[in-house]
Scaffold this motif. Sequence first.
Motif, PDB file in Angstrom:
ATOM      1  N   GLY A  31       0.818  -1.209   0.000  1.00 48.43           N
ATOM      2  CA  GLY A  31       0.000   0.000   0.000  1.00 48.43           C
ATOM      3  C   GLY A  31       0.851   1.258   0.000  1.00 48.43           C
ATOM      4  O   GLY A  31       0.623   2.164  -0.800  1.00 48.43           O
ATOM      5  N   VAL A  32       1.853   1.306   0.873  1.00 50.38           N
ATOM      6  CA  VAL A  32       2.657   2.534   0.926  1.00 50.38           C
ATOM      7  C   VAL A  32       3.597   2.640  -0.268  1.00 50.38           C
ATOM      8  O   VAL A  32       4.003   3.734  -0.657  1.00 50.38           O
ATOM      9  N   LEU A  33       3.919   1.487  -0.891  1.00 56.91           N
ATOM     10  CA  LEU A  33       4.761   1.554  -2.093  1.00 56.91           C
ATOM     11  C   LEU A  33       3.977   2.107  -3.284  1.00 56.91           C
ATOM     12  O   LEU A  33       4.499   2.912  -4.052  1.00 56.91           O
ATOM     13  N   VAL A  34       2.743   1.674  -3.448  1.00 58.90           N
ATOM     14  CA  VAL A  34       1.982   2.148  -4.620  1.00 58.90           C
ATOM     15  C   VAL A  34       1.271   3.478  -4.343  1.00 58.90           C
ATOM     16  O   VAL A  34       0.806   4.132  -5.266  1.00 58.90           O
ATOM     17  N   ASN A  35       1.208   3.866  -3.075  1.00 57.98           N
ATOM     18  CA  ASN A  35       0.539   5.128  -2.756  1.00 57.98           C
ATOM     19  C   ASN A  35       1.265   5.880  -1.637  1.00 57.98           C
ATOM     20  O   ASN A  35       0.802   5.931  -0.500  1.00 57.98           O
ATOM     21  N   PRO A  36       2.424   6.473  -1.970  1.00 60.72           N
ATOM     22  CA  PRO A  36       3.222   7.160  -0.938  1.00 60.72           C
ATOM     23  C   PRO A  36       2.456   8.314  -0.284  1.00 60.72           C
ATOM     24  O   PRO A  36       2.788   8.728   0.824  1.00 60.72           O
ATOM     25  N   ALA A  37       1.424   8.797  -0.968  1.00 61.60           N
ATOM     26  CA  ALA A  37       0.643   9.892  -0.376  1.00 61.60           C
ATOM     27  C   ALA A  37      -0.085   9.411   0.879  1.00 61.60           C
ATOM     28  O   ALA A  37      -0.386  10.216   1.765  1.00 61.60           O
ATOM     29  N   GLY A  38      -0.335   8.109   0.967  1.00 62.59           N
ATOM     30  CA  GLY A  38      -1.054   7.544   2.120  1.00 62.59           C
ATOM     31  C   GLY A  38      -0.362   7.855   3.443  1.00 62.59           C
ATOM     32  O   GLY A  38      -0.953   8.487   4.328  1.00 62.59           O
TER      33      GLY A  38
ATOM     34  N   LEU B  73       0.414   7.175 -14.331  1.00 61.72           N
ATOM     35  CA  LEU B  73      -0.397   7.176 -13.106  1.00 61.72           C
ATOM     36  C   LEU B  73       0.049   8.234 -12.114  1.00 61.72           C
ATOM     37  O   LEU B  73      -0.690   8.627 -11.226  1.00 61.72           O
ATOM     38  N   LYS B  74       1.306   8.651 -12.266  1.00 61.48           N
ATOM     39  CA  LYS B  74       1.862   9.582 -11.291  1.00 61.48           C
ATOM     40  C   LYS B  74       1.403  11.002 -11.601  1.00 61.48           C
ATOM     41  O   LYS B  74       1.588  11.490 -12.705  1.00 61.48           O
ATOM     42  N   ARG B  75       0.820  11.628 -10.630  1.00 60.21           N
ATOM     43  CA  ARG B  75       0.370  13.007 -10.825  1.00 60.21           C
ATOM     44  C   ARG B  75       1.378  13.960 -10.205  1.00 60.21           C
ATOM     45  O   ARG B  75       2.111  13.585  -9.294  1.00 60.21           O
ATOM     46  N   SER B  76       1.390  15.197 -10.674  1.00 54.43           N
ATOM     47  CA  SER B  76       2.372  16.144 -10.151  1.00 54.43           C
ATOM     48  C   SER B  76       2.125  16.427  -8.671  1.00 54.43           C
ATOM     49  O   SER B  76       3.037  16.723  -7.910  1.00 54.43           O
ATOM     50  N   SER B  77       0.881  16.293  -8.224  1.00 51.11           N
ATOM     51  CA  SER B  77       0.563  16.555  -6.817  1.00 51.11           C
ATOM     52  C   SER B  77       1.189  15.519  -5.884  1.00 51.11           C
ATOM     53  O   SER B  77       1.220  15.697  -4.680  1.00 51.11           O
ATOM     54  N   GLY B  78       1.701  14.414  -6.445  1.00 51.34           N
ATOM     55  CA  GLY B  78       2.327  13.383  -5.610  1.00 51.34           C
ATOM     56  C   GLY B  78       1.388  12.229  -5.352  1.00 51.34           C
ATOM     57  O   GLY B  78       1.798  11.101  -5.167  1.00 51.34           O
ATOM     58  N   LYS B  79       0.109  12.471  -5.366  1.00 51.75           N
ATOM     59  CA  LYS B  79      -0.845  11.367  -5.152  1.00 51.75           C
ATOM     60  C   LYS B  79      -1.076  10.657  -6.474  1.00 51.75           C
ATOM     61  O   LYS B  79      -1.513  11.262  -7.448  1.00 51.75           O
ATOM     62  N   ALA B  80      -0.745   9.366  -6.513  1.00 51.27           N
ATOM     63  CA  ALA B  80      -0.913   8.620  -7.746  1.00 51.27           C
ATOM     64  C   ALA B  80      -2.386   8.305  -7.953  1.00 51.27           C
ATOM     65  O   ALA B  80      -3.136   8.146  -7.005  1.00 51.27           O
ATOM     66  N   SER B  81      -2.775   8.213  -9.233  1.00 54.50           N
ATOM     67  CA  SER B  81      -4.176   7.900  -9.495  1.00 54.50           C
ATOM     68  C   SER B  81      -4.386   6.390  -9.507  1.00 54.50           C
ATOM     69  O   SER B  81      -5.506   5.914  -9.633  1.00 54.50           O
TER      70      SER B  81
END
Length: 312
Positions: free
Chosen positions: A44-51, A142-150
Amino acid sequence: MSDSLSIDDLFDRRLDFPDMGAARRLARLVGIDEAKTRLTKVLGVLVNPAGPREWAEKHHKDASIALDYLERRPPLVILAGDVGTGKTALSETVGDAVARQEKIGVTLYPLSLATRGSGKVGEMTRLLSAAFDATLLAAEKLKRSSGKASGGIIFLVDEADAVTQSRESAQMHHEDRAGVNAFIRGVDRLAEKQLPVAVVLCTNRLSAIDPAVQRRAAEIFDFDRPGDKQRRAVIEDPLTELGFDKTQIDHIVKLTGGEKDAVGYTFSDLTQRLLPTLILDAYPDRPVRFERAVEIIHAMKATPRFRDGKAT
Ligand SMILES: Nc1ncnc2c1ncn2[C@@H]1O[C@H](COP(=O)(O)OP(=O)(O)OP(=O)(O)O)[C@@H](O)[C@H]1O
Ligand SMILES: [Mg+2]
């Protein structure tokens, strides 16, 4: 194989999570709750570091150093252990739990067996590099500039021994060494670009995996044969449905643990051999009976343990 390899040549059927079928398969894996939870978090934290960043914002506003260490972990997880212990089943379905936990879409990219190459010089390296290229390209979208991946990607290398076996191995062909190097380079590229991709390796023989690959693993999960409690968790419901009482189930839990020096049943020995055999033995004109189950278990041998290439 032609020079231009499509993503469909490189990977088996890709699967998008959440997926109800995967959720059901995952729920049916019993007795490995700790591995399920831990693997879900690690992926989870690997695919979504924003978490974790959102979590820190809420609970630990100042924890930037600790968080940095978490984020810098390499995007690789190894599932190692004995045969029939749920490595493949878990790695193919855990994406569903990850997608639900992180509330993002996750796609499984299972490296195709055909991708292991025909043994021609350079083949494995070329295919592995192409598989990492294709994953990188998909992840960048998938990577967005905001850091949160879609969305996130799980790149699965099942039966990884052939791809990542130790370069120290004396019999190892030069070409295989290049394959390991291509794998390491691929993982490093994903890490460098901080893409929402986690690589999962499954193997029976951790010792045969190249040390440089092992060193890159954020975590290594050890899978072992089920103990009494886990065997009970697998067989209690189905045997109760078939009319067995508690004492009879206790007895079967004990018998399948292996008598004297014999090894105990694997998870798959219970689900794919014992339970179907009990039914087929009784089908089509008798009910399943406890006494017959005991005879069948005495006659059936557990799958031999897998030790460094030799079944013992
Ligand atoms: N924890 C479990 N609970 C219930 N069933 C399980 C569990 N683990 C494995 N099984 C059953 O065993 C079957 C085989 O498991 P799986 O293919 O995941 O094993 P594996 O560890 O990948 O083995 P191998 O090393 O031989 O590839 C699964 O399809 C499932 O039916
Ligand atoms: Mg497997």
